[in-house]
Design a protein around this motif. Structure first.
Motif, PDB file in Angstrom:
ATOM      1  N   THR A  49       0.836  -1.192   0.000  1.00 58.36           N
ATOM      2  CA  THR A  49       0.000   0.000   0.000  1.00 58.36           C
ATOM      3  C   THR A  49       0.871   1.240   0.000  1.00 58.36           C
ATOM      4  OG1 THR A  49      -1.635  -1.209   1.298  1.00 58.36           O
ATOM      5  CG2 THR A  49      -1.849   1.174   1.262  1.00 58.36           C
ATOM      6  N   LEU A  50       0.506   2.221  -0.810  1.00 57.06           N
ATOM      7  CA  LEU A  50       1.205   3.508  -0.834  1.00 57.06           C
ATOM      8  C   LEU A  50       0.576   4.402   0.211  1.00 57.06           C
ATOM      9  CD1 LEU A  50       3.109   5.643  -2.134  1.00 57.06           C
ATOM     10  CD2 LEU A  50       1.210   6.199  -3.652  1.00 57.06           C
ATOM     11  N   LEU A  51       1.397   4.915   1.123  1.00 54.14           N
ATOM     12  CA  LEU A  51       0.919   5.816   2.173  1.00 54.14           C
ATOM     13  C   LEU A  51       1.770   7.070   2.193  1.00 54.14           C
ATOM     14  CD1 LEU A  51       0.364   3.262   5.068  1.00 54.14           C
ATOM     15  CD2 LEU A  51      -1.386   4.389   3.721  1.00 54.14           C
ATOM     16  N   GLN A  52       1.107   8.209   2.348  1.00 58.33           N
ATOM     17  CA  GLN A  52       1.791   9.487   2.486  1.00 58.33           C
ATOM     18  C   GLN A  52       1.257  10.147   3.740  1.00 58.33           C
ATOM     19  OE1 GLN A  52       0.623  11.257  -1.222  1.00 58.33           O
ATOM     20  NE2 GLN A  52       2.481  10.560  -2.242  1.00 58.33           N
ATOM     21  N   THR A  98       7.350  14.726   6.606  1.00 61.91           N
ATOM     22  CA  THR A  98       6.406  14.210   5.620  1.00 61.91           C
ATOM     23  C   THR A  98       7.102  13.114   4.822  1.00 61.91           C
ATOM     24  OG1 THR A  98       5.362  16.369   5.477  1.00 61.91           O
ATOM     25  CG2 THR A  98       4.937  14.841   3.674  1.00 61.91           C
ATOM     26  N   VAL A  99       6.477  11.946   4.770  1.00 66.79           N
ATOM     27  CA  VAL A  99       7.081  10.808   4.075  1.00 66.79           C
ATOM     28  C   VAL A  99       6.083  10.201   3.100  1.00 66.79           C
ATOM     29  CG1 VAL A  99       8.626  10.254   5.993  1.00 66.79           C
ATOM     30  CG2 VAL A  99       6.421   9.123   5.842  1.00 66.79           C
ATOM     31  N   SER A 100       6.629   9.519   2.133  1.00 64.08           N
ATOM     32  CA  SER A 100       5.856   8.726   1.188  1.00 64.08           C
ATOM     33  C   SER A 100       6.513   7.352   1.174  1.00 64.08           C
ATOM     34  CB  SER A 100       5.883   9.380  -0.186  1.00 64.08           C
ATOM     35  OG  SER A 100       5.174   8.609  -1.111  1.00 64.08           O
ATOM     36  N   LYS A 104       3.247  -2.907   3.949  1.00 63.89           N
ATOM     37  CA  LYS A 104       2.196  -3.892   4.169  1.00 63.89           C
ATOM     38  C   LYS A 104       1.404  -3.492   5.416  1.00 63.89           C
ATOM     39  CE  LYS A 104       1.552  -8.840   4.778  1.00 63.89           C
ATOM     40  NZ  LYS A 104       2.221 -10.128   4.934  1.00 63.89           N
ATOM     41  N   VAL A 105       0.094  -3.302   5.258  1.00 67.85           N
ATOM     42  CA  VAL A 105      -0.775  -2.946   6.378  1.00 67.85           C
ATOM     43  C   VAL A 105      -1.178  -4.223   7.105  1.00 67.85           C
ATOM     44  CG1 VAL A 105      -2.941  -1.873   7.056  1.00 67.85           C
ATOM     45  CG2 VAL A 105      -1.613  -0.895   5.192  1.00 67.85           C
ATOM     46  N   ILE A 121       7.092  -1.160   6.749  1.00 69.44           N
ATOM     47  CA  ILE A 121       7.657  -0.418   5.624  1.00 69.44           C
ATOM     48  C   ILE A 121       8.518  -1.349   4.770  1.00 69.44           C
ATOM     49  CG2 ILE A 121       9.160   1.490   4.957  1.00 69.44           C
ATOM     50  CD1 ILE A 121       8.347   2.857   7.590  1.00 69.44           C
ATOM     51  N   LYS A 122       8.247  -1.327   3.468  1.00 63.76           N
ATOM     52  CA  LYS A 122       9.013  -2.124   2.517  1.00 63.76           C
ATOM     53  C   LYS A 122       9.845  -1.246   1.586  1.00 63.76           C
ATOM     54  CE  LYS A 122       7.397  -6.110   3.812  1.00 63.76           C
ATOM     55  NZ  LYS A 122       8.243  -7.094   4.465  1.00 63.76           N
ATOM     56  N   GLU A 123       9.357  -0.021   1.310  1.00 61.43           N
ATOM     57  CA  GLU A 123      10.049   0.859   0.365  1.00 61.43           C
ATOM     58  C   GLU A 123       9.831   2.309   0.793  1.00 61.43           C
ATOM     59  OE1 GLU A 123       9.930   1.813  -4.435  1.00 61.43           O
ATOM     60  OE2 GLU A 123       8.711   0.205  -3.627  1.00 61.43           O
TER      61      GLU A 123
END
Length: 143
Positions: A49-52, A98-100, A104-105, A121-123
Motif C-alpha cells: 500500500t502507498l501511504l503518504q 512528511t514521508v511517502s 504492508k498494512v 515499511i518495505k520501500e
C-alpha cells in the motif's frame, strides 16, 4: 390490521437488506475486476500500500499519520533507515517529517495496545520537511 402492517414492515426490512448486500457484492466485483486488469503495473500487483503522511520516531515508538488513519510502524531496519533520512529535516527529536512509503498494512493483535493497524515499511519513496504550521506541538518551558 396491526399484524398486517407488522408483517409488511418485517418483509420490507428483509428485502431491503438483501438488495443492499447484492449491491455491495456487485460493487466489489466491479472494483476487483478493474484492479486486476491488464493495465495494472508490477508495483500495483505486489500487495503493498502507498501511504503518504506525517512520520515521527521517538524513543521506542514510530507512528505514521495519514489524512484518514494513524498507523503504528513496525520497528525494523527500514524504520531505522527512514529515521536517519528524516533527521536531516528535524529541528527537534519530536518533530514530524512528511514521508511517502510503500508497505504492508497489518491488523494489530487483540491482546496488544496501540493503533488498530500497523504498517511494515518495505520501500521509502520520499522524505521531506513538514510544513511548520502543520506541526502543532505544544512546548512547555520554564524560565
Amino acid at each position: 390490521m396491526r399484524k398486517l402492517i407488522l408483517i409488511l414492515f418485517i418483509t420490507l426490512g428483509f428485502t431491503s437488506c438483501k438488495n443492499d448486500s447484492k449491491t455491495d457484492e456487485t460493487i466489489q466485483e466491479i472494483e476487483s475486476s478493474e484492479l486486476d486488469g491488464p493495465d495494472r503495473t508490477k508495483k500495483q500487483s505486489d500487495g503493498l500500500t502507498l501511504l503518504q503522511g506525517e512520520f515521527v520516531y521517538y524513543g521506542d515508538a514510530a507512528v505514521l499519520q495519514t489524512n484518514r488513519e494513524i498507523y503504528g510502524v513496525v520497528l525494523d531496519d527500514k524504520v531505522t533507515e527512514l529515521n536517519k533520512m528524516a533527521k536531516a529535516y528535524k529541528k527537534e527529536a519530536t518533530d514530524y517529517t512528511t514521508v511517502s512509503i510503500r508497505g504492508k498494512v497489518i491488523s494489530k493483535p487483540e491482546n496488544e495496545e496501540g493503533w488498530p493497524f500497523r504498517i511494515e515499511i518495505k520501500e521509502i519513496l520520499s522524505v521531506s520537511a513538514s510544513k511548520p504550521e502543520a506541526n502543532n506541538v505544544v512546548k512547555l518551558e520554564s524560565k
